[in-house]
Structure formats: C-alpha cells, structure tokens
Motif scaffolding. Sequence first.
Motif, PDB file in Angstrom:
ATOM      1  N   GLU A  86       0.826  -1.201   0.000  1.00 21.30           N
ATOM      2  CA  GLU A  86       0.000   0.000   0.000  1.00 21.30           C
ATOM      3  C   GLU A  86       0.864   1.257   0.000  1.00 21.30           C
ATOM      4  O   GLU A  86       2.046   1.215   0.353  1.00 21.30           O
ATOM      5  N   VAL A  87       0.225   2.369  -0.395  1.00 20.38           N
ATOM      6  CA  VAL A  87       0.934   3.644  -0.499  1.00 20.38           C
ATOM      7  C   VAL A  87       0.163   4.725   0.238  1.00 20.38           C
ATOM      8  O   VAL A  87      -1.046   4.625   0.458  1.00 20.38           O
ATOM      9  N   ASP A  88       0.877   5.763   0.636  1.00 20.75           N
ATOM     10  CA  ASP A  88       0.273   6.970   1.182  1.00 20.75           C
ATOM     11  C   ASP A  88       0.267   8.001   0.063  1.00 20.75           C
ATOM     12  O   ASP A  88       1.318   8.550  -0.295  1.00 20.75           O
ATOM     13  N   PRO A  89      -0.910   8.270  -0.539  1.00 22.29           N
ATOM     14  CA  PRO A  89      -0.946   9.171  -1.702  1.00 22.29           C
ATOM     15  C   PRO A  89      -0.623  10.614  -1.369  1.00 22.29           C
ATOM     16  O   PRO A  89      -0.247  11.380  -2.260  1.00 22.29           O
ATOM     17  N   LYS A  90      -0.765  11.021  -0.109  1.00 24.14           N
ATOM     18  CA  LYS A  90      -0.496  12.407   0.271  1.00 24.14           C
ATOM     19  C   LYS A  90       0.989  12.629   0.531  1.00 24.14           C
ATOM     20  O   LYS A  90       1.594  13.566   0.013  1.00 24.14           O
ATOM     21  N   ARG A  91       1.583  11.767   1.357  1.00 24.81           N
ATOM     22  CA  ARG A  91       3.000  11.935   1.701  1.00 24.81           C
ATOM     23  C   ARG A  91       3.916  11.201   0.745  1.00 24.81           C
ATOM     24  O   ARG A  91       5.142  11.284   0.884  1.00 24.81           O
ATOM     25  N   LYS A  92       3.341  10.482  -0.218  1.00 24.81           N
ATOM     26  CA  LYS A  92       4.108   9.738  -1.220  1.00 24.81           C
ATOM     27  C   LYS A  92       5.062   8.755  -0.537  1.00 24.81           C
ATOM     28  O   LYS A  92       6.283   8.777  -0.731  1.00 24.81           O
ATOM     29  N   LEU A  93       4.466   7.872   0.265  1.00 25.68           N
ATOM     30  CA  LEU A  93       5.208   6.823   0.953  1.00 25.68           C
ATOM     31  C   LEU A  93       4.735   5.459   0.471  1.00 25.68           C
ATOM     32  O   LEU A  93       3.580   5.294   0.075  1.00 25.68           O
ATOM     33  N   VAL A  94       5.628   4.486   0.517  1.00 29.09           N
ATOM     34  CA  VAL A  94       5.299   3.103   0.181  1.00 29.09           C
ATOM     35  C   VAL A  94       5.679   2.237   1.378  1.00 29.09           C
ATOM     36  O   VAL A  94       6.736   2.447   1.998  1.00 29.09           O
ATOM     37  N   PHE A  95       4.822   1.253   1.706  1.00 26.19           N
ATOM     38  CA  PHE A  95       5.057   0.417   2.886  1.00 26.19           C
ATOM     39  C   PHE A  95       5.288  -1.031   2.460  1.00 26.19           C
ATOM     40  O   PHE A  95       4.415  -1.658   1.856  1.00 26.19           O
ATOM     41  N   LEU A  96       6.463  -1.547   2.764  1.00 27.47           N
ATOM     42  CA  LEU A  96       6.846  -2.903   2.373  1.00 27.47           C
ATOM     43  C   LEU A  96       6.955  -3.785   3.613  1.00 27.47           C
ATOM     44  O   LEU A  96       7.790  -3.536   4.496  1.00 27.47           O
ATOM     45  N   ALA A  97       6.110  -4.806   3.695  1.00 26.84           N
ATOM     46  CA  ALA A  97       6.165  -5.734   4.826  1.00 26.84           C
ATOM     47  C   ALA A  97       7.310  -6.719   4.636  1.00 26.84           C
ATOM     48  O   ALA A  97       7.481  -7.290   3.565  1.00 26.84           O
ATOM     49  N   LYS A 149      14.005 -11.931  10.946  1.00 29.65           N
ATOM     50  CA  LYS A 149      13.568 -10.610  11.413  1.00 29.65           C
ATOM     51  C   LYS A 149      12.354 -10.167  10.610  1.00 29.65           C
ATOM     52  O   LYS A 149      12.327 -10.289   9.386  1.00 29.65           O
ATOM     53  N   SER A 150      11.334  -9.638  11.286  1.00 27.15           N
ATOM     54  CA  SER A 150      10.140  -9.156  10.598  1.00 27.15           C
ATOM     55  C   SER A 150       9.914  -7.686  10.917  1.00 27.15           C
ATOM     56  O   SER A 150      10.395  -7.169  11.921  1.00 27.15           O
ATOM     57  N   GLY A 151       9.155  -7.028  10.058  1.00 28.44           N
ATOM     58  CA  GLY A 151       8.871  -5.613  10.278  1.00 28.44           C
ATOM     59  C   GLY A 151       8.388  -4.939   9.017  1.00 28.44           C
ATOM     60  O   GLY A 151       7.862  -5.587   8.112  1.00 28.44           O
ATOM     61  N   VAL A 152       8.574  -3.627   8.934  1.00 26.71           N
ATOM     62  CA  VAL A 152       8.073  -2.841   7.807  1.00 26.71           C
ATOM     63  C   VAL A 152       9.120  -1.816   7.378  1.00 26.71           C
ATOM     64  O   VAL A 152       9.686  -1.099   8.219  1.00 26.71           O
ATOM     65  N   TYR A 153       9.365  -1.757   6.066  1.00 29.91           N
ATOM     66  CA  TYR A 153      10.176  -0.695   5.479  1.00 29.91           C
ATOM     67  C   TYR A 153       9.246   0.431   5.040  1.00 29.91           C
ATOM     68  O   TYR A 153       8.228   0.184   4.383  1.00 29.91           O
ATOM     69  N   PRO A 208       6.732  -7.641  15.872  1.00 23.50           N
ATOM     70  CA  PRO A 208       6.512  -9.090  15.947  1.00 23.50           C
ATOM     71  C   PRO A 208       5.678  -9.673  14.816  1.00 23.50           C
ATOM     72  O   PRO A 208       5.241 -10.815  14.913  1.00 23.50           O
ATOM     73  N   ALA A 209       5.418  -8.941  13.761  1.00 20.25           N
ATOM     74  CA  ALA A 209       4.683  -9.440  12.604  1.00 20.25           C
ATOM     75  C   ALA A 209       5.273  -8.806  11.362  1.00 20.25           C
ATOM     76  O   ALA A 209       6.006  -7.821  11.455  1.00 20.25           O
ATOM     77  N   GLY A 210       4.947  -9.349  10.189  1.00 22.79           N
ATOM     78  CA  GLY A 210       5.544  -8.758   8.999  1.00 22.79           C
ATOM     79  C   GLY A 210       5.196  -9.455   7.708  1.00 22.79           C
ATOM     80  O   GLY A 210       5.975  -9.399   6.759  1.00 22.79           O
TER      81      GLY A 210
END
Length: 457
Positions: free
Chosen positions: A124-135, A149-153, A172-174
Amino acid sequence: MARVGKRSGIVAMITALALAATALPAWACDEEQPEFQAPAAASGHAHGKSGKDTGAVKNVELVGSVPGAQGAIALDFLQYGRQDVLLVSGQFGLKSYDISKDPAKPVQIGELSMPGLWETEDTEVDPKRKLVFLARDPRAFGGNVQTGKSGVYIVDAKDPAKLTVLSFVELPAGHTTSCIEDCRYLWTGGPAKAADMPADWGGRPVWVTDIRDPRNPKVFAKPIDTGRNDGKTDYVHDVQVDATGIAWAAGRGGVRGYRTSGWHWDPVANRIRKATPWDPIPYAGGGIDELAAASKFMHNSYRQVGRRAGDGANPWHYGGGDLLFATEEAFNPGCAADGVLVISSLKGSYGGEGWRSSKEKPFRLNTVGTWSVAGQEGSNPDSGDCSAHYFDIRGNILVQSFYAQGTRFIDVSDPTNPTQVGYFRPVDAASWEPAWHRGLTYVADNKRGIDILKLTK
C-alpha cells in the motif's frame, strides 16, 4: 498505551528450512505451496491441436507486459500532478514505472533493489505523503519463521525516480501491512506464530504502528484482533479498509471489521467509548461457513460501500453494504476443494457475535454465493495451483487472481450467482494480484512480471 521499539529475534514453533540469502522464499504464507520456478517465456493463450495445454483466454486482450518485473507480488499507483506512476513490489524490492503517456507501455524510472525481499503482499501507499510500505516477513533474505527478522520498510517515493528507505521498524509481525486512518498508522499481521508467543496462539495477530513521523515509527506493545478463531488468537493475514473507514481483518477464523476512530457503541464492552487504531471497536463480521471455506483461512476481504475511489467507479450497494467478499486460500489436489471466493452477509453480526464465538457455540456468517475455478471454462487443474488470491472490484466486475489458473473476470451483479465473463490463463501463469486502473487491469504475476489486460466484452 505503552509502546515498544525494536524487538529481539523470534523463535517459531513452525519449522522451516533456512534458505540461502539469494534463494527465493519457499512459500507466500503458510497455506501456499512452493510454486516458485524460473519464469518461463510467454506462450500462446489457446489449446493447440496437439492437445498440449498452451493456456486459455476469452474476452480479454493482453495489451502490454513488463517481463522485467519477474518476481512481482503486488502493485499500486501514485499520482504526481499529471504524472501517473505504477509501483511494483516483489522479490526484487520495489520498482517504479511511468504510465502517463501510455498506460499499456510502462517505462521504468526508478528502483529500490532489495533482492530476496519477502513478501510485500498487497503493498500500500500513502498518496499524500508519497510513501510506500513494504512488509518484511521473517522468511525474507534467506531467513525463516524461527529466527528471521520481521517488520516494515517505509519508503520515500516523493521522487519516484529516486526511491529511498526512510526507516525500518522491527515488530513481531511482517507478512502484510495496511494503512489505517489515512496512513497515520499501520496494522501488520502474520505469519505463523513465534515460539516466544503464547502457546495457545495459532498464528500472529495484528500489531499497530504509529507512523505520523515516518522516520521514527512507534509500535504499540499490545496486539489487536486476538481471539479471532472461535476464541483462539490466530493468524491475521491481511487488512482492507472500506470507504466508510471500517478496517476488515482477514485470516484464520474469518473476517472481522473494526471502527478505528470516533465515539461508538462497543457491542462487546457494552458501552459507548472512543475507537482508536490501537484500541478499535468491533463493528461486524465473524467466521465464514465451513461449507463455503473448509480451511477457515481467509486471505483477504472487501466490503464495497458508497462510491469507490478509482476510475470507472459507481455507487454500488447490496443491502446497504451488508455483503462481504472474502478469499479463501487453500491448496488441495485436483482443484475441486481449493480456495474459493466467498460472498457472505453481515446481517446478524453487528452485535459483536463474531467476538463471542467459541468452539462450543460457533458463530458463522451466512453465505450468499461462492465462486472457484474448479470446473470453469478456461481452467486446467493439471496446470497447477487453483487457490483464490487477491481481487479488485470495479462496478459489478470483480477481477481475481488464481495463481496458475490465471486472472478471472467475474460478474457479481447477482451475488448469489457470480458468473465468469472473461479469463486470461497463460500456460506459465502465476497470478497474484490484479488492480483496475484507467480502464485496464494490471496483474502482478510472480513468474511473468506485470501483465496489462483489457476486458473486451
């Protein structure tokens, strides 16, 4: 509520082979088979006279492709004024493509190289701040569920030609991560549980991350959507937010929706209270009838209400938004009992019934309709995996990925009788996620890259 930062390494009870850092992960989530072979060349899309399966296609035109995106898992879009950008995540990391001039001919403009990344499903992306979230699943980069190791970039895409990692938050999830409250928070879930988690858990629930400052994410200590499988805390696979802001968490045990803001009646606590992303209020949902989805593992879901954002959208209501679309992911020999698309009614679940369900007194949503590729025109069970996967809806047409059975277009104007109106099954299909955009369907295919389809009927 107390928050924690990075956590220590996780030891899982579910055994998994440790892969080399350059090897591909063995499966997408615990229910998925090891179907990751070297991508094959694109082939014909009809049955040849020799009887050899060469794929199948009907009422669908392949108008473009991006073979350089082999290993693709998910996709999304960002707008920069008049510039239209396709973002593709996968085992390679993240790539950006300009589709402004010709949406059928993506031109690569940027790349964040992260070979071995896993799994980035439903990025998913943040259309306002122009961010992308990679699990990041613990099986990424050669890891495993036991020690990985798990998490989010959090990726800065303000300049789509220069994709950069703003931060990585370990939690603890990812397996998947989803935007909540206009991407001010993330809900992250899956995969199988770690050994340092409670023994009676069947999988990892959802952890909440405050990303109002994306450079300094803060993780809430207490997980949510616990007790989802008839009272047992289990695997939450993915979260989708509908047009009214209800967050729907799908996983083993069904689909449950939550309010994440405002003051509302809490049907479980029996009082009015304020909903927050880290302490949401139950809204509706529950277990899916086992006659429709025997595995009880719901991969993702969607409740379409009001006017859906995106091109070609129209107001669309079924009983005032009472219908819930959900995908079962399950793999069985011969296709007949593989994962299906299930349409359920939310009626009778608005009083917290799904949160009081137990083995002794189970609560199940009523099934309205189902659809699977088994026995359908264009299917070939010998070609491989038949399970349902991600889908997207535009108007009354639902487009869905079915792994080796390709991409299917389904008319759901009558939810009691979903009807296939088109399909695209190349012989080397590994269809994972489709998305409607500008009148076309973009498909993340793990073997082929990106296929760009047009429904012609």
